[in-house]
Design a protein around this motif. Structure first.
Motif, mmCIF file in Angstrom:
data_model
loop_
_atom_site.group_PDB
_atom_site.id
_atom_site.type_symbol
_atom_site.label_atom_id
_atom_site.label_comp_id
_atom_site.label_asym_id
_atom_site.label_seq_id
_atom_site.Cartn_x
_atom_site.Cartn_y
_atom_site.Cartn_z
ATOM 1 N N ALA A 279 0.818 -1.216 0.000
ATOM 2 C CA ALA A 279 0.000 0.000 0.000
ATOM 3 C C ALA A 279 0.849 1.262 0.000
ATOM 4 O O ALA A 279 0.353 2.349 -0.308
ATOM 5 C CB ALA A 279 -0.927 -0.003 1.215
ATOM 6 N N SER A 280 2.129 1.110 0.343
ATOM 7 C CA SER A 280 3.037 2.258 0.386
ATOM 8 C C SER A 280 4.308 1.918 -0.387
ATOM 9 O O SER A 280 5.312 1.519 0.205
ATOM 10 C CB SER A 280 3.366 2.614 1.842
ATOM 11 O OG SER A 280 4.236 3.721 1.890
ATOM 12 N N PRO A 281 4.304 2.064 -1.728
ATOM 13 C CA PRO A 281 5.452 1.681 -2.552
ATOM 14 C C PRO A 281 6.770 2.345 -2.167
ATOM 15 O O PRO A 281 7.844 1.780 -2.395
ATOM 16 C CB PRO A 281 5.023 2.119 -3.965
ATOM 17 C CG PRO A 281 3.537 2.148 -3.927
ATOM 18 C CD PRO A 281 3.194 2.586 -2.539
ATOM 19 N N VAL A 282 6.694 3.540 -1.555
ATOM 20 C CA VAL A 282 7.928 4.254 -1.210
ATOM 21 C C VAL A 282 8.743 3.481 -0.168
ATOM 22 O O VAL A 282 9.950 3.706 -0.022
ATOM 23 C CB VAL A 282 7.607 5.676 -0.699
ATOM 24 C CG1 VAL A 282 7.037 5.649 0.711
ATOM 25 C CG2 VAL A 282 8.846 6.566 -0.747
ATOM 26 N N THR A 283 8.106 2.557 0.555
ATOM 27 C CA THR A 283 8.826 1.743 1.541
ATOM 28 C C THR A 283 9.946 0.940 0.884
ATOM 29 O O THR A 283 10.954 0.636 1.522
ATOM 30 C CB THR A 283 7.840 0.791 2.259
ATOM 31 O OG1 THR A 283 6.845 1.571 2.923
ATOM 32 C CG2 THR A 283 8.555 -0.069 3.282
ATOM 33 N N ALA A 284 9.773 0.603 -0.389
ATOM 34 C CA ALA A 284 10.790 -0.169 -1.098
ATOM 35 C C ALA A 284 11.916 0.699 -1.654
ATOM 36 O O ALA A 284 12.947 0.177 -2.074
ATOM 37 C CB ALA A 284 10.140 -0.953 -2.241
ATOM 38 N N VAL A 285 11.740 2.016 -1.640
ATOM 39 C CA VAL A 285 12.723 2.908 -2.255
ATOM 40 C C VAL A 285 14.098 2.855 -1.586
ATOM 41 O O VAL A 285 15.126 2.819 -2.282
ATOM 42 C CB VAL A 285 12.195 4.362 -2.309
ATOM 43 C CG1 VAL A 285 13.290 5.325 -2.769
ATOM 44 C CG2 VAL A 285 11.006 4.438 -3.262
ATOM 45 N N PRO A 286 14.198 2.857 -0.241
ATOM 46 C CA PRO A 286 15.534 2.750 0.363
ATOM 47 C C PRO A 286 16.304 1.518 -0.106
ATOM 48 O O PRO A 286 17.507 1.600 -0.380
ATOM 49 C CB PRO A 286 15.231 2.674 1.868
ATOM 50 C CG PRO A 286 13.962 3.439 2.017
ATOM 51 C CD PRO A 286 13.159 3.078 0.792
ATOM 52 N N SER A 287 15.614 0.375 -0.227
ATOM 53 C CA SER A 287 16.281 -0.843 -0.719
ATOM 54 C C SER A 287 16.698 -0.682 -2.174
ATOM 55 O O SER A 287 17.783 -1.127 -2.579
ATOM 56 C CB SER A 287 15.354 -2.052 -0.579
ATOM 57 O OG SER A 287 15.103 -2.363 0.771
ATOM 58 N N ALA A 288 15.836 -0.043 -2.980
ATOM 59 C CA ALA A 288 16.151 0.166 -4.394
ATOM 60 C C ALA A 288 17.367 1.071 -4.562
ATOM 61 O O ALA A 288 18.259 0.791 -5.373
ATOM 62 C CB ALA A 288 14.941 0.769 -5.108
ATOM 63 N N ILE A 289 17.410 2.147 -3.789
ATOM 64 C CA ILE A 289 18.560 3.052 -3.863
ATOM 65 C C ILE A 289 19.815 2.361 -3.336
ATOM 66 O O ILE A 289 20.915 2.556 -3.864
ATOM 67 C CB ILE A 289 18.280 4.350 -3.074
ATOM 68 C CG1 ILE A 289 17.171 5.144 -3.764
ATOM 69 C CG2 ILE A 289 19.532 5.204 -2.947
ATOM 70 C CD1 ILE A 289 16.757 6.411 -3.045
ATOM 71 N N PHE A 290 19.645 1.516 -2.311
ATOM 72 C CA PHE A 290 20.774 0.768 -1.767
ATOM 73 C C PHE A 290 21.368 -0.143 -2.842
ATOM 74 O O PHE A 290 22.596 -0.282 -2.944
ATOM 75 C CB PHE A 290 20.322 -0.063 -0.553
ATOM 76 C CG PHE A 290 21.400 -0.294 0.471
ATOM 77 C CD1 PHE A 290 22.461 -1.144 0.205
ATOM 78 C CD2 PHE A 290 21.358 0.334 1.697
ATOM 79 C CE1 PHE A 290 23.461 -1.360 1.146
ATOM 80 C CE2 PHE A 290 22.344 0.132 2.645
ATOM 81 C CZ PHE A 290 23.400 -0.723 2.375
ATOM 82 N N SER A 291 20.497 -0.774 -3.649
ATOM 83 C CA SER A 291 20.963 -1.643 -4.742
ATOM 84 C C SER A 291 21.890 -0.888 -5.682
ATOM 85 O O SER A 291 22.918 -1.411 -6.138
ATOM 86 C CB SER A 291 19.773 -2.182 -5.538
ATOM 87 O OG SER A 291 19.070 -3.143 -4.819
#
Length: 324
Positions: A279-291
């Motif tokens: 419900a909150s896609p931005v929660t995945a953003v830190p992991s994506a930027i970490f990648s």
């Protein structure tokens, strides 16, 4: 197969570039990679299967050969990065949905790219491989538990559901990969050389989906998240290195622990965020930027340490020749 192997190695070396390119495409066209969403868990499962195919019994024998070093690396992995994540969330007063994502990636096990970086840094590669294997096998238990302890003040967390998710997308595929490796024997090595290409494609697609789904929040908070990720990663390297030093590990082991701690399985973070906080896609953003980021910082750190080691070797050789 030779061409495919060579191409796979090229893509691995330029991984950060591909993440950046496809993230940019997704940012310009947010709906282009929306089809990836329902398949995130499956994609990560394929990546973990590939990891299993490349693993051998020797990866686990290393635990018996250097138990103290593996124990330190594993404990550091599940304490330093989660606590750093929590501290950064408090210091920067991050919004709940972003804080959850930062802590989630901090609670993930080490990534396989840490093994390559440790090798390039002239560190103890055997230790890095063993620590990655152990932390990955422990992740179904420790990742939900530590995440629950640190992130529950922001949101209600179903640790049991997360445990089941990690079993399905991490442990089961890895064990299947190990079985395939044992059945095919040496034939599996050629497939193992190509699997990193599959991993890169999978992670790039996942990151592109996350960027597209979170475009508005990235515009709003992207620089803040990036700053937190850079600090998280950098402090992980630094504290991991000094933890190894204080606990009496050899220099090569200190480098391995540092890289093992600093480089996370951020793909798992993205997948878990997508499954449990959709419900909150931005929660995945830190992991994506970490990648993206740790595939820039890792090679930079490895290059620095390799250069330092080469200089020390030259000095030692020169002194030996002078004595003779």
């Amino acid at each position: 197969m030779t061409f495919l192997t060579g191409f796979s190695r090229f893509v691995q070396k330029t991984f950060a570039l591909w993440v950046l390119v496809f993230a940019g495409i997704a940012f310009l066209n947010p709906t282009l990679f929306s089809f990836v969403g329902p398949y995130i868990a499956l994609i990560l499962g394929v990546i973990m299967f590939g990891m299993g195919v490349t693993m051998t019994v020797d990866d686990f024998k290393g635990v018996l050969k250097q138990p103290k070093s593996v124990l330190i690396a594993t404990v550091a992995q599940f304490t330093i990065m989660p606590l750093l994540a929590y501290a950064l969330c408090i210091v920067f007063k991050l919004p709940a949905e972003i804080a959850i994502g930062v802590i989630l990636v901090g609670c993930c096990p080490g990534g396989t790219s840490s093994n390559v970086m440790t090798y390039l840094a002239r560190g103890n590669t055997a230790l890095s491989v063993s620590a990655t294997a152990v932390s990955t096998l422990l992740s179904p238990f420790l990742t939900p538990a530590v995440f629950f302890l640190l992130a529950s003040e922001w949101i209600d967390i179903n640790a049991v559901a997360m445990f089941k998710s990690i079993l399905q997308i991490v442990l089961v595929p890895i064990f299947l990969g190990l079985i395939v490796r044992s059945v095919l024997g040496k034939k599996a090595e050629s497939y193992g050389e190509v699997m990193p290409l599959v991993s890169v494609i999978g992670i790039v697609l996942i990151v592109a989906f996350v960027v597209g789904a979170s475009k508005d929040r990235i515009i709003e908070s992207g620089l803040l998240i990036f700053a937190v990720v850079v600090l998280h990663n950098g402090l992980g390297y630094l504290i991991g290195f000094f933890a190894g030093k204080v606990l009496g590990l050899k220099y090569a082991d200190q480098k391995a622990v540092s890289i093992e701690v600093g480089m996370q399985n951020s793909g798992l973070g993205v997948a878990l965020a997508g499954l449990h906080f959709a419900a909150s896609p931005v929660t995945a953003v830190p992991s994506a930027i970490f990648s993206f980021w740790h595939n820039i910082s890792g090679p930079l750190l490895a290059t620095y340490w390799a250069g330092k080691t080469d200089k020390a070797d030259k000095v030692t050789t020169a002194k030996a020749q002078a004595k003779n």
